[in-house]
Motif scaffolding. Structure first.
Motif, PDB file in Angstrom:
ATOM      1  N   ILE A 164       0.872  -0.830  -0.077  1.00  0.00           N
ATOM      2  CA  ILE A 164       0.038   0.079  -0.074  1.00  0.00           C
ATOM      3  C   ILE A 164       0.972   1.288  -0.122  1.00  0.00           C
ATOM      4  O   ILE A 164       1.993   1.306   0.661  1.00  0.00           O
ATOM      5  N   GLN A 165       0.701   2.360  -0.968  1.00  0.00           N
ATOM      6  CA  GLN A 165       1.321   3.319  -1.054  1.00  0.00           C
ATOM      7  C   GLN A 165       0.362   4.355  -0.250  1.00  0.00           C
ATOM      8  O   GLN A 165      -0.606   4.834  -0.807  1.00  0.00           O
ATOM      9  N   TRP A 166       1.191   5.320   0.602  1.00  0.00           N
ATOM     10  CA  TRP A 166       0.240   6.319   1.315  1.00  0.00           C
ATOM     11  C   TRP A 166       0.714   7.549   0.617  1.00  0.00           C
ATOM     12  O   TRP A 166       1.865   7.697  -0.091  1.00  0.00           O
ATOM     13  N   PRO A 167      -0.208   8.612   0.630  1.00  0.00           N
ATOM     14  CA  PRO A 167       0.220   9.873  -0.080  1.00  0.00           C
ATOM     15  C   PRO A 167       1.290  10.462   0.338  1.00  0.00           C
ATOM     16  O   PRO A 167       2.299  11.110  -0.416  1.00  0.00           O
ATOM     17  N   GLU A 168       1.646  10.566   1.657  1.00  0.00           N
ATOM     18  CA  GLU A 168       2.832  11.265   2.165  1.00  0.00           C
ATOM     19  C   GLU A 168       4.061   9.982   2.111  1.00  0.00           C
ATOM     20  O   GLU A 168       3.801   8.808   2.349  1.00  0.00           O
ATOM     21  N   SER A 169       5.089  10.379   1.779  1.00  0.00           N
ATOM     22  CA  SER A 169       6.097   9.368   1.522  1.00  0.00           C
ATOM     23  C   SER A 169       6.966   9.078   2.873  1.00  0.00           C
ATOM     24  O   SER A 169       8.112   8.480   2.698  1.00  0.00           O
ATOM     25  N   ASN A 170       6.464   9.220   3.821  1.00  0.00           N
ATOM     26  CA  ASN A 170       6.865   9.214   5.316  1.00  0.00           C
ATOM     27  C   ASN A 170       7.021   7.311   5.487  1.00  0.00           C
ATOM     28  O   ASN A 170       5.962   6.702   5.201  1.00  0.00           O
ATOM     29  N   ALA A 171       8.242   6.969   5.617  1.00  0.00           N
ATOM     30  CA  ALA A 171       8.461   5.570   5.840  1.00  0.00           C
ATOM     31  C   ALA A 171       7.954   4.847   7.122  1.00  0.00           C
ATOM     32  O   ALA A 171       7.877   3.691   7.322  1.00  0.00           O
ATOM     33  N   ASN A 172       7.716   5.698   7.919  1.00  0.00           N
ATOM     34  CA  ASN A 172       7.167   5.489   9.300  1.00  0.00           C
ATOM     35  C   ASN A 172       5.653   5.038   9.258  1.00  0.00           C
ATOM     36  O   ASN A 172       5.133   5.897   8.776  1.00  0.00           O
ATOM     37  N   ILE A 173       5.225   3.908   9.868  1.00  0.00           N
ATOM     38  CA  ILE A 173       3.841   3.700   9.928  1.00  0.00           C
ATOM     39  C   ILE A 173       3.402   3.675  11.316  1.00  0.00           C
ATOM     40  O   ILE A 173       3.995   2.991  12.298  1.00  0.00           O
ATOM     41  N   THR A 174       2.250   4.511  11.784  1.00  0.00           N
ATOM     42  CA  THR A 174       1.577   3.963  13.052  1.00  0.00           C
ATOM     43  C   THR A 174       0.276   3.174  12.954  1.00  0.00           C
ATOM     44  O   THR A 174      -0.325   3.649  12.052  1.00  0.00           O
ATOM     45  N   ILE A 175       0.325   2.275  13.623  1.00  0.00           N
ATOM     46  CA  ILE A 175      -0.973   1.543  13.545  1.00  0.00           C
ATOM     47  C   ILE A 175      -1.535   1.842  14.755  1.00  0.00           C
ATOM     48  O   ILE A 175      -1.244   1.396  15.958  1.00  0.00           O
ATOM     49  N   GLY A 176      -3.123   2.107  14.555  1.00  0.00           N
ATOM     50  CA  GLY A 176      -4.040   2.153  15.723  1.00  0.00           C
ATOM     51  C   GLY A 176      -4.872   0.876  15.902  1.00  0.00           C
ATOM     52  O   GLY A 176      -5.412   0.500  14.990  1.00  0.00           O
ATOM     53  N   VAL A 177      -4.859   0.367  17.072  1.00  0.00           N
ATOM     54  CA  VAL A 177      -5.582  -0.798  17.345  1.00  0.00           C
ATOM     55  C   VAL A 177      -6.862  -0.368  18.084  1.00  0.00           C
ATOM     56  O   VAL A 177      -6.977   0.311  19.035  1.00  0.00           O
ATOM     57  N   LEU A 178      -7.885  -0.204  17.754  1.00  0.00           N
ATOM     58  CA  LEU A 178      -9.195   0.033  18.594  1.00  0.00           C
ATOM     59  C   LEU A 178      -9.570  -0.813  19.523  1.00  0.00           C
ATOM     60  O   LEU A 178      -9.624  -2.220  19.294  1.00  0.00           O
ATOM     61  N   GLY A 179      -9.778  -0.430  20.860  1.00  0.00           N
ATOM     62  CA  GLY A 179     -10.131  -1.364  21.687  1.00  0.00           C
ATOM     63  C   GLY A 179      -9.038  -1.660  22.581  1.00  0.00           C
ATOM     64  O   GLY A 179      -7.764  -1.070  22.732  1.00  0.00           O
ATOM     65  N   ASP A 180      -9.346  -2.446  24.051  1.00  0.00           N
ATOM     66  CA  ASP A 180      -8.070  -2.898  24.773  1.00  0.00           C
ATOM     67  C   ASP A 180      -8.121  -4.220  24.957  1.00  0.00           C
ATOM     68  O   ASP A 180      -7.642  -4.576  26.160  1.00  0.00           O
ATOM     69  N   ASP A 181      -7.936  -4.946  23.916  1.00  0.00           N
ATOM     70  CA  ASP A 181      -7.919  -6.288  24.060  1.00  0.00           C
ATOM     71  C   ASP A 181      -6.151  -6.764  24.158  1.00  0.00           C
ATOM     72  O   ASP A 181      -5.508  -6.375  23.080  1.00  0.00           O
ATOM     73  N   PRO A 182      -5.481  -6.866  25.391  1.00  0.00           N
ATOM     74  CA  PRO A 182      -4.188  -7.076  25.452  1.00  0.00           C
ATOM     75  C   PRO A 182      -3.548  -8.153  24.598  1.00  0.00           C
ATOM     76  O   PRO A 182      -2.520  -7.823  24.037  1.00  0.00           O
ATOM     77  N   ALA A 183      -4.116  -9.181  24.221  1.00  0.00           N
ATOM     78  CA  ALA A 183      -3.467 -10.171  23.334  1.00  0.00           C
ATOM     79  C   ALA A 183      -3.283  -9.685  21.841  1.00  0.00           C
ATOM     80  O   ALA A 183      -2.296  -9.669  21.164  1.00  0.00           O
ATOM     81  N   ILE A 184      -4.136  -8.869  21.312  1.00  0.00           N
ATOM     82  CA  ILE A 184      -4.218  -8.157  20.068  1.00  0.00           C
ATOM     83  C   ILE A 184      -3.286  -7.288  20.168  1.00  0.00           C
ATOM     84  O   ILE A 184      -2.275  -6.971  19.228  1.00  0.00           O
ATOM     85  N   ILE A 185      -3.394  -6.256  21.056  1.00  0.00           N
ATOM     86  CA  ILE A 185      -2.113  -5.333  21.096  1.00  0.00           C
ATOM     87  C   ILE A 185      -0.892  -5.746  21.435  1.00  0.00           C
ATOM     88  O   ILE A 185       0.137  -5.484  20.584  1.00  0.00           O
ATOM     89  N   ASN A 186      -0.404  -6.834  21.990  1.00  0.00           N
ATOM     90  CA  ASN A 186       0.620  -7.362  22.342  1.00  0.00           C
ATOM     91  C   ASN A 186       1.273  -8.123  21.204  1.00  0.00           C
ATOM     92  O   ASN A 186       2.493  -7.780  20.787  1.00  0.00           O
ATOM     93  N   ALA A 187       0.266  -8.802  20.385  1.00  0.00           N
ATOM     94  CA  ALA A 187       0.667  -9.410  18.961  1.00  0.00           C
ATOM     95  C   ALA A 187       1.258  -8.383  18.028  1.00  0.00           C
ATOM     96  O   ALA A 187       2.316  -8.425  17.449  1.00  0.00           O
ATOM     97  N   PHE A 188       0.323  -7.211  17.953  1.00  0.00           N
ATOM     98  CA  PHE A 188       0.838  -6.063  17.208  1.00  0.00           C
ATOM     99  C   PHE A 188       2.352  -5.462  17.509  1.00  0.00           C
ATOM    100  O   PHE A 188       2.931  -5.217  16.722  1.00  0.00           O
ATOM    101  N   LYS A 189       2.261  -5.178  18.821  1.00  0.00           N
ATOM    102  CA  LYS A 189       3.662  -4.415  19.266  1.00  0.00           C
ATOM    103  C   LYS A 189       4.728  -5.719  19.037  1.00  0.00           C
ATOM    104  O   LYS A 189       5.731  -5.189  18.733  1.00  0.00           O
ATOM    105  N   GLU A 190       4.647  -7.027  19.210  1.00  0.00           N
ATOM    106  CA  GLU A 190       5.552  -7.878  18.974  1.00  0.00           C
ATOM    107  C   GLU A 190       6.003  -7.833  17.284  1.00  0.00           C
ATOM    108  O   GLU A 190       7.190  -7.765  17.009  1.00  0.00           O
ATOM    109  N   MET A 191       4.966  -7.530  16.759  1.00  0.00           N
ATOM    110  CA  MET A 191       5.208  -7.795  14.952  1.00  0.00           C
ATOM    111  C   MET A 191       5.961  -6.396  14.909  1.00  0.00           C
ATOM    112  O   MET A 191       6.901  -6.386  13.970  1.00  0.00           O
TER     113      MET A 191
END
Length: 137
Positions: free
Chosen positions: A11-38
């Protein structure tokens, strides 16, 4: 989460910033930890991936990618269509309701749908290779 990481490559974003911030909606620790580990494993000197948890749907536009777990699917209506933000969900039918990428189970395998017109209207560009792997809706 590996699928989500791979989306950052196709996926190409309009801004060429190489950094990606992923927002995870909700407070499920298992999902958030899996994303942080990735993010820890897949960040590189040229691309830093950051994962943040958020609970107010109005904050979704603050991220390059937003992941809405099945348990928070109803929030998709509040989030609506966003520019410059890839919205990813995991509940049957949500690609047709505005999600840009939606995970589904097809014959026991995890697949993903792409809402091509939604992504196109969001100013994001999708690689043909990714489209070839997706169920386009």
């Amino acid at each position: 989460t590996l699928f989500v990481y791979n989306f950052t490559r196709y996926i190409q974003w309009p801004e060429s910033n190489a950094n990606i911030t992923i927002g995870v909606l909700g407070d499920d620790p298992a999902i958030i930890n899996a994303f942080k580990e990735m993010a820890e494993k897949k960040s590189s000197p040229t691309t830093k991936i950051t994962v943040k948890q958020f609970s107010n749907p109005s904050e979704a536009a603050d991220y390059q990618m937003v992941y809405i777990p099945k348990s928070n699917s109803a929030a998709l209506k509040q989030i609506g269509t966003l520019k410059n933000t890839l919205v990813i969900t995991e509940k049957e039918g949500l690609a047709k309701q505005g999600s840009y990428i939606n995970f589904v189970t097809d014959n026991g395998k995890i697949r993903f749908e792409i809402n091509k017109s939604g992504i196109d209207s969001s100013n994001l560009k999708v690689s043909g290779r990714l489209l070839g792997l997706a169920i386009v809706v």
